[in-house]
Design a protein around this motif. Structure first.
Motif, PDB file in Angstrom:
ATOM      1  N   ALA A  50       0.497  -1.209  -0.034  1.00 56.57           N
ATOM      2  CA  ALA A  50      -0.019  -0.085  -0.157  1.00 56.57           C
ATOM      3  C   ALA A  50       0.913   1.379  -0.015  1.00 56.57           C
ATOM      4  O   ALA A  50       0.509   2.057  -0.827  1.00 56.57           O
ATOM      5  N   GLU A  51       1.794   1.097   0.739  1.00 55.95           N
ATOM      6  CA  GLU A  51       2.837   2.407   0.794  1.00 55.95           C
ATOM      7  C   GLU A  51       3.593   2.652  -0.518  1.00 55.95           C
ATOM      8  O   GLU A  51       3.463   3.623  -0.843  1.00 55.95           O
TER       9      GLU A  51
ATOM     10  N   PHE B 231      -8.826  10.210  -1.010  1.00 54.71           N
ATOM     11  CA  PHE B 231      -8.567   8.725  -0.586  1.00 54.71           C
ATOM     12  C   PHE B 231      -7.365   8.365  -0.439  1.00 54.71           C
ATOM     13  O   PHE B 231      -6.804   7.667   0.656  1.00 54.71           O
ATOM     14  N   PHE B 232      -6.616   8.572  -1.526  1.00 51.96           N
ATOM     15  CA  PHE B 232      -5.022   7.772  -1.634  1.00 51.96           C
ATOM     16  C   PHE B 232      -4.273   8.738  -0.766  1.00 51.96           C
ATOM     17  O   PHE B 232      -3.196   8.287  -0.371  1.00 51.96           O
TER      18      PHE B 232
ATOM     19  N   PHE C  27      -3.502   7.210   2.433  1.00 53.50           N
ATOM     20  CA  PHE C  27      -2.207   6.103   2.575  1.00 53.50           C
ATOM     21  C   PHE C  27      -1.007   6.675   2.868  1.00 53.50           C
ATOM     22  O   PHE C  27      -0.206   6.026   3.342  1.00 53.50           O
TER      23      PHE C  27
END
Lengths: 313, 313
Positions: free
Chosen positions: A239-240, A255-256, A259
């Motif tokens: 995800a990172e 949204f992103f 992260f």
């Protein structure tokens, strides 16, 4: 309330840490104090540089520093005057209500086990991470690297630890617990996850909703995502890296943006007799600020006492 | 060359399958034929509807269909005249050089084990998946779900199976094999991955580059990514869901477009005595076309014979 903060831990310490502390100080109440631990002359001069004259930061001298590459156990033994050793000492003596550091992750984990120790009844304390949800807010995933292999009874406890965290720190009522697996059906998965499923299913302290899959990470199926540290670490790092790829491509989206590790600031250690948060090595001032505020919330919600109560019964 | 294609498997079968076959037929050489297996009257009428009059498609009747939700072993036993059973029958009798289906995944796997069987010496055949690379092209990851738990010797063989696939189908010279793990250092990981690392390290048939992490999935560290089916399945489904999220948000980019399952068309089964590809249940005509072309390439590069040769020595 006193939140101990390792001023010397992290790739950009002590500058980024002191800056982050000053940012966080502005958000604290009168009786909430950040205790900056490290080389006091350097910290004082950085506080001056940042123009901080308030009363929400105090400084405690620690002449030694555990570097990022050092062997955790060896370093803690050989450097009793290091900022991490002193931080945990304060936590153990209840002279601090929480301790956070963006320094050596291994030393933060080993330090927790040596000083405040695991909550009685907890088989394996765990490092948790935040998972951004498409519908807003965050879920929590554990373990993300403290325990590569996890027996079913350990995974079951992660469900409890994560539920307590989600309830009291993320303010999620009756958090839904999902077991990360390769299929939704009960019989799917590894020998370990199949056995863990059976344990989680009959655990009355949690709201177990069954297996979830890799595609369910960001939806609303589960607030607490249970997996072993091997799996959680891979998911987290994947995800990172996707966040970084999007960033490099100039593809932005609210949204992103969640992260970004800065949003949460750090990963809490769950299942120990104290409130501790481990920050990312590259922590920026914004990340440090959020790490301190997370530690503050953990302390305010008496998280470690809730673990104790849960596992003593 | 004859590529058998299950006309009845998939959520949008037989329409999408026949359309995809027609698309693929235009890409084939004169002596390459797609053998559409299924209810012949329906297939013939769909071929007519799509205006196909060429000689690259022939039809073989199969009166039975294994539905998506059926129990694989039971279905294969009870439906010997199903398109999947007939397809594998052709593969076993070497009347087809490859077989592909977007139908019941379990039946495709069990069918392979019952008919052509695992390559002698291969402990566990594996389902592989493509991994898009930032620098262009694709890598291959295995296993992605056929084997949830994998012993070290199984993971070691995945390194060999993936290397052969990468070399002969993806045209990667001396493909780099990486073991998915929670840290780069040799001693990191689960008991299983630690033991697998030691086996992969001394295996002279592959170019093992060590552990890789979740953040290395899309970079150039490894062309062949080895993991157990539990982990691979979670990674794959997480990547698929991220593609969908980006798509829904209207965020497009050539790199992320390669996350679309349609680009590869299907997942090959590696380590069996035949070339077989499993398509996604929701396969579109474009996906079916690419699945057929992948099967064609596997057959042209004599993949299953290469497995045989590798594991017999």
């Amino acid at each position: 309330m006193r939140i101990a903060l390792d001023a010397m831990g992290g790739d950009f310490a002590p500058e980024a840490i002191v800056k982050g502390a000053v940012m966080a100080a502005h958000e604290l109440k009168n009786d909430e104090v950040i205790l900056l631990i490290g080389k006091e002359d350097i910290i004082h001069s950085l506080l001056k540089e940042n123009g901080y004259t308030g009363s929400n930061i105090s400084v405690m001298h620690a002449p030694q520093v555990i570097e990022m590459g050092e062997h955790p156990t060896k370093a803690l033994t050989q450097k009793p005057e290091s900022s991490i050793a002193i931080g945990y000492g304060l936590l153990k003596a209840q002279k601090a209500d929480a301790f956070c550091s963006a320094g050596n992750t291994g030393a933060m984990l080993v330090g927790a086990m040596f000083s405040v120790k695991a909550t009685e009844g907890v088989l394996r304390p765990s490092i948790a991470s935040f998972v951004p949800k498409l519908s807003g807010g965050f879920g929590v995933m554990l373990d993300v690297g403290a325990n590569a292999d996890c027996k079913p009874e350990v995974l079951e406890q992660f469900g409890e630890l994560g539920s307590i965290y989600a309830k009291y720190v993320l303010d999620i009522q009756n958090p839904k617990v999902g077991l990360m697996n390769l299929g939704e059906e009960e019989g799917k998965g590894t020998v370990n996850t199949q056995a863990a499923h059976q344990r989680l299913k009959v655990n009355k302290d949690i709201n177990f909703i069954g297996n979830i899959e890799g595609r369910d990470l960001f939806n609303d199926k589960a607030d607490v995502i249970v997996c072993d540290g091997y799996t959680g670490n891979i998911i987290l790092k994947m995800a990172e890296s996707l966040y970084e790829i999007l960033h490099e491509k100039g593809m932005t989206d609210p949204f992103f943006e969640k992260f970004n590790y800065e949003a949460a600031g750090g990963s809490p250690i769950l299942g120990i007799n104290g409130n501790a948060v481990i920050g990312h090595g590259v922590s920026s001032p914004r990340a440090v600020c959020n790490m301190v505020l997370q530690a503050q919330k953990m302390a305010a919600s008496k998280l470690s006492e809730r673990f104790k109560k849960n596992f003593s019964s």
